[in-house]
Design a protein around this motif. Structure first.
Motif, PDB file in Angstrom:
ATOM      1  N   GLU A   1     115.716   4.838  92.600  1.00 34.98           N
ATOM      2  CA  GLU A   1     116.868   5.155  91.760  1.00 34.98           C
ATOM      3  C   GLU A   1     116.829   6.634  91.354  1.00 34.98           C
ATOM      4  O   GLU A   1     115.749   7.231  91.240  1.00 34.98           O
ATOM      5  CB  GLU A   1     116.831   4.227  90.524  1.00 34.98           C
ATOM      6  CG  GLU A   1     118.065   4.246  89.664  1.00 34.98           C
ATOM      7  CD  GLU A   1     119.354   4.064  90.462  1.00 34.98           C
ATOM      8  OE1 GLU A   1     119.919   5.091  90.886  1.00 34.98           O
ATOM      9  OE2 GLU A   1     119.791   2.911  90.673  1.00 34.98           O
TER      10      GLU A   1
ATOM     11  N   ARG B   1     118.731   9.036  88.421  1.00 39.35           N
ATOM     12  CA  ARG B   1     119.657   9.028  87.282  1.00 39.35           C
ATOM     13  C   ARG B   1     119.776  10.427  86.709  1.00 39.35           C
ATOM     14  O   ARG B   1     118.788  11.135  86.573  1.00 39.35           O
ATOM     15  CB  ARG B   1     119.146   8.101  86.186  1.00 39.35           C
ATOM     16  CG  ARG B   1     119.332   6.644  86.486  1.00 39.35           C
ATOM     17  CD  ARG B   1     119.125   5.815  85.225  1.00 39.35           C
ATOM     18  NE  ARG B   1     119.554   4.453  85.470  1.00 39.35           N
ATOM     19  CZ  ARG B   1     118.802   3.543  86.070  1.00 39.35           C
ATOM     20  NH1 ARG B   1     117.606   3.853  86.445  1.00 39.35           N
ATOM     21  NH2 ARG B   1     119.257   2.329  86.300  1.00 39.35           N
TER      22      ARG B   1
ATOM     23  N   GLY C   1     122.902   8.072  83.973  1.00 51.61           N
ATOM     24  CA  GLY C   1     123.839   7.478  84.936  1.00 51.61           C
ATOM     25  C   GLY C   1     123.325   7.632  86.356  1.00 51.61           C
ATOM     26  O   GLY C   1     122.834   8.698  86.733  1.00 51.61           O
ATOM     27  N   SER C   2     123.443   6.568  87.171  1.00 46.45           N
ATOM     28  CA  SER C   2     122.922   6.631  88.532  1.00 46.45           C
ATOM     29  C   SER C   2     123.776   7.554  89.393  1.00 46.45           C
ATOM     30  O   SER C   2     125.011   7.504  89.356  1.00 46.45           O
ATOM     31  CB  SER C   2     122.904   5.237  89.151  1.00 46.45           C
ATOM     32  OG  SER C   2     122.547   5.349  90.519  1.00 46.45           O
TER      33      SER C   2
END
Lengths: 296, 316, 245
Positions: free
Chosen positions: C64, C66, C70-71
């Motif tokens: 992931e 971010r 927020g991704s």
């Protein structure tokens, strides 16, 4: 001699309108499309369709054509752009997504070129067509004989090249195009949507080719191979001009146009296409980067 | 008998295409160099064979009446020489220049064939070329059959020679040149040399194909020099499998089969007088095949056999 | 109150050009707002791949990414600018055929109304560029080009800027000058993630650092800790010598 220059500029106007798009497509999509010649023919036939629907090419201000053909010119530019966009989406975009080699793209464009050419044959046959049969008297400008239609071709070409120059230097989209043509990765990092730039490249390239086709149809005639026959002069202009920018391409087109006019006048008209090829050859041997090109 | 004689005729023509396709495979399939002027080298070979073997035309550059085998050799040499002249300035540059250069030379060759009437007789073409075996075989069928045997023998010879070459250290270098345009730039002079070598040899094969054609039909004219020929050979190689010699041969037979079959079918379906449309439909159809193959099965029917493990190839 | 959300958080990221051949094999990293963080490591460790994956130029296979919580994983590269993230590639990081001014204008593409004001700020930060603004960027020296590349990236008012080896090919003197400028950039409120070979120069201005080897984190710590760690010294110099005492 002035007559040869005038004839050369007329020939150069068609080459210019075609090669400018060829150059943009080459620099942004990174392959020389062999279909650009046939975009010219497709445009000429779209306009012929509009003129046929209107029943007449009309006549304004003593020219051999009028509003129906002017409307046809706009329709041709739009429809040819749509055809090019559809072909990109169906074929070239798919090949790009698969990381296909440049040879595959060139080969696909060669296939697309033949398909377009012979779809025209299927629809309209091999015989030449004309927008109008009216014959307009040649003007005599200080001893140079030139048709009003030819003058219009040169004027439209100059206007379109100037317009394109302003577009590329003054608008955000135009600047994005220059950025993508130089460095697509850096352009993306800058927030430029390369997909959008590619779409506009096809629209402008094919649209200008269509205009070339209509003008060529007005000045000479319309036939399925009219664009294919311009392909070699366009490639020659592209190489002579150095491949990297449209200004070189325009200069190349003028040189090739003049060379063709000289050949027709003093050598042998039937070898007119060969002259541009020999020009290419000489340039490649002496200056591989072309006239306005950068050193590799 | 009728079907059989047609089959022999069909296979001879397919074989002639196969020779040109093998030439393109050496250039594009193995070395990654582009040739958009296949028909130009085919044409040089056809006209060379016509001059070397043909009768002495009163209104054209004279035939020497030599044996067709001499014609084949001469066709290869002359086509190779033309390729050398075209390749020398263009081949060290990017692919695009060679693509445009070869496209241009093919058009120039067609222009010369059409317009230099005192040498080529223009559209009247060069006729009455000797057909090998015609006198000895007795019947046209036997002559065509003998010609087929010869063409097949030539294809086998060429293919076996090519197979040996591409498996040699020289052949591995071709692939190195093909896989990476920039890495091969580091190979410098060597890369330039092997590219030029394969370009000349491949074009020589296209010339041989032209010579085989000239002495089979006994007639060459500018009508034989249309860009459609180049396109057909492209499709044959892509369909058969570029990088695979047997694929190139298979592609030639398959595509020539489709080409002739569609003519028969379309001529039967469409009302007479639509010959132009028949030809056009065929070209559009084969164009679709080319594009579909490039998109769906770019490796062709017979994919290239790799000497390297797939894992080794994945590393960037 | 819980711990502040990191400005950039990379979590167990696997990335590579080709599926099944990851170059980055599970990298975790975080950068707090206002920090300068340096990523170090030998050639081929995956440093560049890390920033390219964040920039969307190399596909992330798992994990992931971010930004401010927020991704942004899978975001198209051209949307990164709108997310407030700028990236300066290691090579070919200016448009050589365009003038310095045109380079900066392209950098400000996302906010055309602000271009003039922003450009004035850039010329204040990099006075040399004002003098050279009509010149094609391809004719500048290496140090000047690096200035153009950083200024171009700053034009879009990013809150995070990632630089891939800003000292590559520069003399020690120019390297020092570039890093000085980066410190000035941080004072304008921008967070920096710097990938570097030149550990000493980069750590000198950094708060913290990560050392990568074979696509994974090998060490992490404050700049001071890394500079005085014998293991980091060994990774770089082949001897158990510290980079600094």
């Amino acid at each position: 001699m002035m007559q040869v220059i005038a004839d050369g500029l007329v020939a150069a106007s068609f080459i210019t309108l075609g090669v400018v798009g060829l150059s943009m497509i080459y620099n942004i999509l990174n392959f020389p499309t062999f279909a650009q010649g046939d975009h010219i023919a497709v445009g000429a036939y779209f306009a012929l369709g509009v003129v046929a629907l209107a029943g007449t090419a009309g006549s304004v201000a003593g020219l051999s054509f009028g509003w129906p053909l002017i409307l046809g010119l706009f329709c041709a530019a739009v429809l040819t752009a749509v055809v090019a966009l559809a072909l990109d989406r169906a074929i070239f975009a798919q090949l790009r997504r698969r990381d296909a080699s440049r040879i595959s793209l060139i080969m696909a464009s060669f296939g697309v070129a033949l398909m377009l050419r012979y779809m025209i044959v299927m629809a309209a046959g091999h015989d030449p067509h004309y927008y109008a049969f009216a014959i307009t008297p040649a003007l005599n400008l200080g001893g140079v004989r030139i048709q009003p239609n030819e003058l219009i071709s040169i004027a439209v070409t100059v206007a379109m090249v100037v317009g394109l120059h302003l577009f590329l230097t003054r608008t955000w989209l135009g600047r994005s195009m220059r950025a993508v043509s130089e460095n697509p990765t850096l352009a993306r990092v800058n927030g430029i949507d390369v997909g959008r730039v590619v779409r506009w490249t096809w629209i402008i390239g094919a649209g200008m080719a269509a205009v070339a086709g209509v003008l060529l149809g007005v000045v000479v005639q319309i036939h399925p191979f009219m664009g294919f026959e311009l392909l070699l002069p366009m490639f020659a202009a592209l190489i002579v001009g150095g491949m990297t920018n449209i200004y070189g391409a325009v200069l190349g087109a003028v040189l090739i146009g003049l060379a063709e006019a000289l050949t027709i006048r003093y050598l042998a008209p039937e070898y007119r296409q060969a002259v541009s090829f020999i020009a290419v050859f000489v340039v490649l041997m002496v200056r591989p980067q072309g006239i306005l090109g950068e050193k590799p | 008998m009728d079907v059989l004689s047609y089959l022999v005729f069909f296979l001879v023509v397919a074989g002639i295409y196969a020779v040109a396709t093998l030439g393109l495979n050496l250039q594009w399939g193995f070395t990654g160099i582009m040739n958009v002027g296949v028909v130009g080298f085919f044409g040089v070979g056809a006209y060379t064979a016509a001059y070397v073997t043909g009768p002495n035309y009163p209104d054209a550059f004279g035939g020497f009446g030599l044996h067709p085998l001499v014609g084949y050799l001469a066709a290869m040499v002359v086509s190779g020489a033309v390729a050398f002249v075209v390749g020398l300035p263009t081949i060290r540059l990017k692919h695009d220049f060679l693509a445009i250069g070869t496209f241009g030379i093919a058009i120039c060759i067609q222009l010369v064939a059409m317009n230099w009437k005192s040498a080529t007789r223009g559209f009247d073409g060069l006729h009455s070329l000797p057909k090998p075996f015609a006198a000895a075989a007795g019947s046209p069928f036997a002559a065509n059959l003998a010609y087929l045997v010869m063409v097949v023998a030539i294809i086998l010879l060429v293919t076996l020679a090519l197979e040996r070459m591409v498996r040699s250290p020289w052949g591995r270098m071709l692939r190195a040149v093909r896989e990476d345009e920039t890495a091969s730039a580091a190979l410098g002079k060597d890369a330039f040399r092997v590219r030029l070598q394969t370009f000349v040899m491949g074009s020589g094969l296209m010339g041989l194909s032209g010579a085989l054609y000239a002495n089979f039909t006994g007639f060459v004219s500018p009508q034989d020099l249309l860009p459609i020929f180049t396109f057909q050979v492209f499709v044959m190689l892509v369909v058969g499998g570029s990088g695979n010699n047997w694929g190139a041969i298979l592609g030639a037979v398959v595509i020539w089969g489709l080409w002739t079959a569609t003519e028969t079918v379309l001529s039967a379906l469409l009302p007479p007088g639509l010959q132009q449309q028949v030809a056009a439909v065929r070209i559009v159809m084969v164009g679709l095949i080319l594009v579909a193959m490039l998109l769906l099965r770019p490796q062709g029917l017979l994919p290239e056999r790799r000497n390297v493990s797939p894992e080794a190839r994945l590393k960037p | 109150m819980s711990a502040p959300v990191p400005h950039l958080a990379v979590d167990d990221l696997v990335a590579g050009y080709v599926p099944d051949v990851p170059i980055l094999r599970g990298m975790t990293l975080s950068v707090a707002t206002g920090e300068i963080v340096t990523v170090l490591g030998p050639n081929g460790a995956g440093k560049s791949t890390l920033v390219k994956a964040v920039a969307g130029l190399v596909p992330a296979r798992s994990g992931e990414i971010r930004v401010k919580g927020g991704s942004i994983r899978g975001l198209a590269t051209h949307r990164l600018v709108a997310a407030g993230v700028a990236y300066v590639p290691q090579t070919e990081n200016v448009f050589t055929r365009l003038s310095v001014e045109e380079n900066l204008e392209l950098g400000g593409l996302s906010a055309p109304a602000e271009v003039r004001a922003r450009m004035a700020e850039m010329y204040a930060l990099f006075p040399d560029l004002a003098r050279l603004r009509r010149l094609a960027a391809g004719r500048l020296s290496g140090g000047q080009r690096q200035m153009v590349a950083v200024a171009r990236a700053l034009m879009a008012r990013p809150h995070l800027i990632m630089l891939d080896e800003p000292s590559a090919g520069l003399s020690p003197k120019l390297t020092e000058m570039v890093f000085q400028k980066l410190e000035e950039v941080r004072r304008t409120g921008v967070t920096l993630l710097v990938v570097e070979q030149n550990a000493r120069a980069a750590l000198a201005i950094s708060d913290r650092g990560y050392v990568l080897a074979e696509g994974r984190q090998r060490f992490t710590g404050t700049a001071r800790e890394l500079l005085s760690s014998p293991e980091v010294g060994e990774l770089y110099l082949g001897t158990r010598t510290r980079l600094a005492s």
